[in-house]
Design an enzyme around this catalytic site. Structure first.
Site, PDB file in Angstrom:
ATOM      1  CG  ASP A 261     -61.226 -31.595  14.267  1.00 35.48           C
ATOM      2  OD1 ASP A 261     -60.459 -30.934  13.524  1.00 35.48           O
ATOM      3  OD2 ASP A 261     -61.285 -32.834  14.244  1.00 35.48           O
TER       4      ASP A 261
ATOM      5  N   GLY B 147     -60.376 -26.962   8.641  1.00 37.25           N
ATOM      6  CA  GLY B 147     -59.864 -27.323   7.320  1.00 37.25           C
ATOM      7  C   GLY B 147     -60.995 -27.723   6.382  1.00 37.25           C
TER       8      GLY B 147
ATOM      9  CG  HIS C 268     -56.807 -22.571  10.965  1.00 35.32           C
ATOM     10  ND1 HIS C 268     -57.323 -23.659  11.632  1.00 35.32           N
ATOM     11  CD2 HIS C 268     -55.831 -23.069  10.147  1.00 35.32           C
ATOM     12  CE1 HIS C 268     -56.689 -24.758  11.231  1.00 35.32           C
ATOM     13  NE2 HIS C 268     -55.783 -24.421  10.340  1.00 35.32           N
TER      14      HIS C 268
ATOM     15  CB  THR D 151     -47.354 -32.146  20.866  1.00 33.20           C
ATOM     16  OG1 THR D 151     -48.272 -33.233  21.066  1.00 33.20           O
ATOM     17  CG2 THR D 151     -47.137 -31.453  22.189  1.00 33.20           C
TER      18      THR D 151
ATOM     19  NE  ARG E 179     -53.153 -29.900  11.230  1.00 34.58           N
ATOM     20  CZ  ARG E 179     -54.432 -29.654  11.429  1.00 34.58           C
ATOM     21  NH1 ARG E 179     -54.940 -28.519  10.993  1.00 34.58           N
ATOM     22  NH2 ARG E 179     -55.195 -30.528  12.043  1.00 34.58           N
TER      23      ARG E 179
ATOM     24  CG  LEU F 287     -63.968 -18.555  31.767  1.00 35.27           C
ATOM     25  CD1 LEU F 287     -64.679 -19.869  32.066  1.00 35.27           C
ATOM     26  CD2 LEU F 287     -64.377 -18.042  30.381  1.00 35.27           C
TER      27      LEU F 287
ATOM     28  NE  ARG G  30     -61.883 -34.272  17.140  1.00 31.09           N
ATOM     29  CZ  ARG G  30     -60.636 -34.722  17.094  1.00 31.09           C
ATOM     30  NH1 ARG G  30     -60.188 -35.503  18.036  1.00 31.09           N
ATOM     31  NH2 ARG G  30     -59.843 -34.403  16.078  1.00 31.09           N
TER      32      ARG G  30
ATOM     33  CG  LEU H 152     -60.040 -38.177  24.343  1.00 33.47           C
ATOM     34  CD1 LEU H 152     -59.463 -38.856  25.574  1.00 33.47           C
ATOM     35  CD2 LEU H 152     -60.441 -36.737  24.703  1.00 33.47           C
TER      36      LEU H 152
HETATM   37  C1  IPE Z   1     -56.947 -31.908  17.394  1.00 30.69           C
HETATM   38  O1  IPE Z   1     -57.423 -31.866  16.103  1.00 30.69           O
HETATM   39  C2  IPE Z   1     -56.139 -30.663  17.676  1.00 30.69           C
HETATM   40  C3  IPE Z   1     -56.865 -29.404  17.710  1.00 30.69           C
HETATM   41  C4  IPE Z   1     -58.144 -29.224  17.511  1.00 30.69           C
HETATM   42  C5  IPE Z   1     -56.054 -28.259  18.018  1.00 30.69           C
HETATM   43  P1  IPE Z   1     -56.652 -32.556  14.877  1.00 30.69           P
HETATM   44  O2  IPE Z   1     -57.494 -32.257  13.692  1.00 30.69           O
HETATM   45  O3  IPE Z   1     -55.250 -32.112  14.838  1.00 30.69           O
HETATM   46  O4  IPE Z   1     -56.706 -34.096  15.266  1.00 30.69           O
HETATM   47  P2  IPE Z   1     -56.662 -35.396  14.339  1.00 30.69           P
HETATM   48  O5  IPE Z   1     -55.381 -35.317  13.575  1.00 30.69           O
HETATM   49  O6  IPE Z   1     -57.846 -35.333  13.437  1.00 30.69           O
HETATM   50  O7  IPE Z   1     -56.741 -36.548  15.288  1.00 30.69           O
HETATM   51  C1  IPE Z   2     -58.877 -27.781  13.981  1.00 35.07           C
HETATM   52  O1  IPE Z   2     -59.281 -27.764  12.669  1.00 35.07           O
HETATM   53  C2  IPE Z   2     -57.942 -26.648  14.299  1.00 35.07           C
HETATM   54  C3  IPE Z   2     -56.543 -27.039  14.467  1.00 35.07           C
HETATM   55  C4  IPE Z   2     -56.059 -28.241  14.460  1.00 35.07           C
HETATM   56  C5  IPE Z   2     -55.618 -25.941  14.694  1.00 35.07           C
HETATM   57  P1  IPE Z   2     -58.580 -28.664  11.572  1.00 35.07           P
HETATM   58  O2  IPE Z   2     -57.594 -27.811  10.837  1.00 35.07           O
HETATM   59  O3  IPE Z   2     -58.041 -29.891  12.182  1.00 35.07           O
HETATM   60  O4  IPE Z   2     -59.803 -29.014  10.630  1.00 35.07           O
HETATM   61  P2  IPE Z   2     -59.995 -30.337   9.765  1.00 35.07           P
HETATM   62  O5  IPE Z   2     -59.982 -31.481  10.708  1.00 35.07           O
HETATM   63  O6  IPE Z   2     -58.857 -30.372   8.802  1.00 35.07           O
HETATM   64  O7  IPE Z   2     -61.312 -30.136   9.095  1.00 35.07           O
HETATM   65 MG    MG Z   3     -58.863 -31.757  12.409  1.00 35.64          MG
END
Ligand code: IPE
Ligand code: IPE
Ligand code: MG
Length: 240
Positions: free
Chosen positions: A18, A21, A35, A64, A69, A129, A186, A193
């Site tokens: 995470d 973005g 990404h 899911t 987005r 792995l 995380r 979660l």
């Molecule tokens: C969880 O992260 C999904 C992935 C890392 C692929 P999100 O960024 O989508 O989760 P929320 O929306 O902050 O809970």
């Molecule tokens: C996690 O990074 C990757 C995916 C969900 C694919 P985010 O895109 O959720 O990053 P933030 O949470 O916006 O910083």
């Molecule tokens: Mg995120």
């Protein structure tokens, strides 16, 4: 660090990657670049996990809920799926890594679906792995799927109601046959979660490093693994 440097290592590591973005925003870049940079981190993390001879690594790549987005961001992620497998599959296969896709593949565009099926097929007999890549994955959807399979088995007379236990469910998850998650990491400081491995994380140790995923280094990973080694896992017992 190498395997011998750790007194105790997890058998199964799960990572919510995470912060892509926020990383992009911080660097005044398009989210797609965040990404893309995240994939660089992933590459290093997979390599290190393999070097340490950890049994299983599960990474949350697309939930899911991530379909909600923007069209542009989803398209960028779909392209990244293709790019990732194209550039990594040879090395992963060579390293004896077994790839499993956790999540329903049918909803992906045909190109992606083919690449995912081919990656699983090509590495199916590998014995190193186990790399679980969660794509269109949701922990609740996974449990619904297991419930349906169990119902089918009961209705067909293959399974009796009395024999259903925790193992019956484990056996019908995408991670069937693998150890439960020992360590869940995380990045980005979020402490939730987000529908990840709800059943498998029942007794996992959790770590929430504040670093954004594209900035997460192998040193950060080693630190997390060391912290795991220092945790006392009690599983409900009184140890002393
Ligand atoms: C969880 O992260 C999904 C992935 C890392 C692929 P999100 O960024 O989508 O989760 P929320 O929306 O902050 O809970
Ligand atoms: C996690 O990074 C990757 C995916 C969900 C694919 P985010 O895109 O959720 O990053 P933030 O949470 O916006 O910083
Ligand atoms: Mg995120």
């Amino acid at each position: 660090m190498v395997r011998e440097d750790f007194a105790k290592l997890p058998r199964h590591v799960a990572i919510i990657m995470d912060g892509n973005g926020r990383w992009a925003k911080k660097h005044k870049l398009n989210v797609a670049m965040g990404h893309r940079q995240g994939v660089e981190t992933l590459r290093e993390v997979i390599r290190h996990t393999d070097d340490l001879k950890i049994e299983a690594l599960t990474i949350y790549a697309f939930s899911t809920e991530n379909w909600n987005r923007s069209k542009e961001e989803v398209a960028a992620l779909m392209q990244l799926i293709l790019d990732f497998f194209k550039s990594e599959i040879d090395e992963l296969d060579e390293k004896n890594v077994r790839i499993l896709i956790l999540g329903e593949k049918d909803v992906f565009p045909q190109k992606q679906r083919e690449v995912l099926i081919e990656a699983e097929r090509r590495t199916a007999d590998n014995t190193g792995l186990t790399l679980n890549i969660c794509l269109n994955y949701g922990g609740r959807a996974e449990l619904v799927r297991a419930a349906k399979q169990i119902t089918e088995d009961v209705q067909a007379g293959r399974l009796s109601l009395d024999s259903i236990n925790e193992q019956t469910i484990s056996d019908r998850l995408y991670t069937a046959g693998q150890p439960d998650v020992d360590l869940m990491i995380r990045t980005s400081g979020e402490m939730r979660l987000s529908n990840f491995l709800l059943y498998q994380c029942a007794y996992a140790e959790f770590l929430f490093p504040r670093v954004l995923w594209p900035d997460f280094t192998v040193q950060d990973y080693d630190e997390a693994l060391l912290a795991y080694g220092g945790r006392e896992r009690r599983f409900g017992k009184r140890l002393s």
